[in-house]
Design a protein around this motif. Structure first.
Motif, short mmCIF file in Angstrom:
data_model
loop_
_atom_site.label_atom_id
_atom_site.label_comp_id
_atom_site.label_asym_id
_atom_site.label_seq_id
_atom_site.Cartn_x
_atom_site.Cartn_y
_atom_site.Cartn_z
N MET A 249 0.83 -1.20 0.00
CA MET A 249 0.00 0.00 0.00
C MET A 249 0.87 1.26 0.00
N ILE A 250 1.79 1.37 0.98
CA ILE A 250 2.75 2.46 1.01
C ILE A 250 4.13 1.87 1.25
N ALA A 251 5.16 2.60 0.79
CA ALA A 251 6.54 2.13 0.96
C ALA A 251 7.04 2.59 2.32
N ILE A 252 7.34 1.63 3.19
CA ILE A 252 7.76 1.93 4.56
C ILE A 252 9.22 1.52 4.73
N GLY A 253 10.06 2.50 5.06
CA GLY A 253 11.48 2.23 5.21
C GLY A 253 11.91 2.00 6.65
N GLY A 254 11.02 2.29 7.59
CA GLY A 254 11.34 2.09 9.00
C GLY A 254 10.08 2.13 9.83
N TRP A 255 10.17 1.64 11.07
CA TRP A 255 8.97 1.53 11.91
C TRP A 255 9.36 1.56 13.37
N SER A 256 8.73 2.41 14.12
CA SER A 256 8.85 2.43 15.58
C SER A 256 7.52 1.93 16.13
N ARG A 257 7.52 0.73 16.70
CA ARG A 257 6.25 0.13 17.13
C ARG A 257 5.61 0.91 18.28
N LEU A 258 6.42 1.58 19.11
CA LEU A 258 5.89 2.40 20.19
C LEU A 258 6.73 3.66 20.29
N SER A 259 6.08 4.80 20.17
CA SER A 259 6.77 6.08 20.28
C SER A 259 6.02 6.98 21.25
N THR A 260 6.78 7.66 22.09
CA THR A 260 6.22 8.65 23.01
C THR A 260 6.57 10.07 22.59
N CYS A 261 7.29 10.23 21.47
CA CYS A 261 7.77 11.56 21.09
C CYS A 261 7.30 12.04 19.73
N ASP A 262 6.63 11.23 18.96
CA ASP A 262 6.25 11.63 17.61
C ASP A 262 4.91 12.38 17.53
N TRP A 263 4.14 12.33 18.60
CA TRP A 263 2.88 13.07 18.69
C TRP A 263 2.76 13.51 20.14
N PRO B 101 18.52 10.03 6.46
CA PRO B 101 18.99 10.04 5.06
C PRO B 101 18.76 8.73 4.31
N ALA B 102 18.66 7.62 5.02
CA ALA B 102 18.40 6.34 4.35
C ALA B 102 17.02 6.31 3.71
N LEU B 103 16.15 7.24 4.11
CA LEU B 103 14.78 7.27 3.57
C LEU B 103 14.65 8.17 2.35
N LEU B 104 15.70 8.89 1.96
CA LEU B 104 15.57 9.89 0.91
C LEU B 104 15.21 9.30 -0.46
N ASP B 105 15.81 8.19 -0.82
CA ASP B 105 15.63 7.62 -2.16
C ASP B 105 14.25 6.95 -2.26
N PRO B 106 13.37 7.49 -3.11
CA PRO B 106 12.04 6.89 -3.22
C PRO B 106 12.04 5.53 -3.92
N ARG B 107 13.15 5.20 -4.59
CA ARG B 107 13.23 3.91 -5.30
C ARG B 107 13.81 2.80 -4.45
N ALA B 108 14.29 3.14 -3.25
CA ALA B 108 14.86 2.13 -2.37
C ALA B 108 13.78 1.13 -1.94
N ALA B 109 14.21 -0.08 -1.69
CA ALA B 109 13.26 -1.13 -1.31
C ALA B 109 12.62 -0.80 0.04
N ALA B 110 11.33 -1.05 0.12
CA ALA B 110 10.62 -0.90 1.40
C ALA B 110 10.97 -2.08 2.29
N HIS B 111 11.22 -1.81 3.57
CA HIS B 111 11.65 -2.87 4.49
C HIS B 111 10.51 -3.43 5.33
N ILE B 112 9.38 -2.73 5.37
CA ILE B 112 8.27 -3.12 6.23
C ILE B 112 7.02 -3.24 5.37
N ALA B 113 6.26 -4.29 5.58
CA ALA B 113 5.00 -4.46 4.86
C ALA B 113 3.87 -3.76 5.62
N TRP B 114 3.01 -3.06 4.89
CA TRP B 114 1.88 -2.40 5.53
C TRP B 114 1.02 -3.40 6.31
N GLU B 115 0.92 -4.61 5.79
CA GLU B 115 0.11 -5.63 6.46
C GLU B 115 0.62 -5.91 7.88
#
Length: 196
Positions: free
Chosen positions: A1-15, A38-52
């Motif tokens: 669905m969307i290309a996800i390059g990283g994921w923080s399962r629990l964050s107390t500082c992003d909102w 900077p690792a997220l800059l390239d839109p063609r880089a492979a997504a590491h996390i599945a939206w599912e």
């Protein structure tokens, strides 16, 4: 669905004041010298996390998390960001967005559909310094358009600007402060660039 390059399962500082899961979308049209992802800059880089996987996490954490934040990179680069926001809301989660407003049409669609509960908006600089900070020509007009839409939408938000040796100098800060005041933009915070 969307290309996800990283994921923080629990964050107390992003909102501020919320417990969220944060997905970092792949790709950004700008090249700010202080970018902390900077690792997220390239839109063609492979997504590491599945939206599912994120969706399953949202299902398991219903009632425990306050919501999800789409960060980046620049999440508005994702053509199906609205679909992901809808999917999160259908699971009972509030939706936050970190953006610099590079894609005002997509931002407008999210706002007009009522898919956003909070926005963290990165104001890079005053009008005269925008292209220097983003290393991209004509970056201010789309950001300004998005910022005006956010201001007029009534969606809760926080405006923030990064300062540091590779970002803004004293004159830039003075200019931006004056511009924010002239346009009635409040709830603004300064954040210090983190050295690499």
């Amino acid at each position: 669905m969307i290309a996800i390059g990283g994921w923080s399962r629990l964050s107390t500082c992003d909102w501020p004041g919320r417990l969220v899961t944060t997905v970092f979308c792949q790709g950004c049209p700008w090249r700010c010298g202080y970018c902390h992802n900077p690792a997220l800059l390239d839109p063609r880089a492979a997504a590491h996390i599945a939206w599912e996987d994120v969706a399953a996490h949202l299902d398991r954490r219903r009632g425990l998390l306050d919501g999800i934040v789409f960060s980046g990179g620049e999440p508005l680069l994702q053509p199906r960001l609205a679909d992901a926001a809808r999917a999160a809301r259908e699971r009972g989660h509030a939706v936050g967005l970190h953006t610099a407003g590079a894609f005002p049409r997509r931002f407008e669609a999210l706002l007009s559909e009522g898919l956003l509960d909070w926005v963290g908006f990165d104001i890079k600089a005053g009008p005269d310094a925008y292209d220097r900070v983003t290393a991209t020509n004509n970056s201010f007009p789309p950001a300004e358009r998005s910022l005006r839409m956010l201001r007029d939408s009534g969606v809760p938000h926080q405006l923030r600007t990064t300062v540091g040796p590779s970002a803004l100098d004293g004159d830039d800060i003075t200019s931006l402060t004056a511009w924010l005041g002239e346009h009635g933009l409040h709830d603004h915070v300064w954040q210090t660039a983190r050295p690499v």
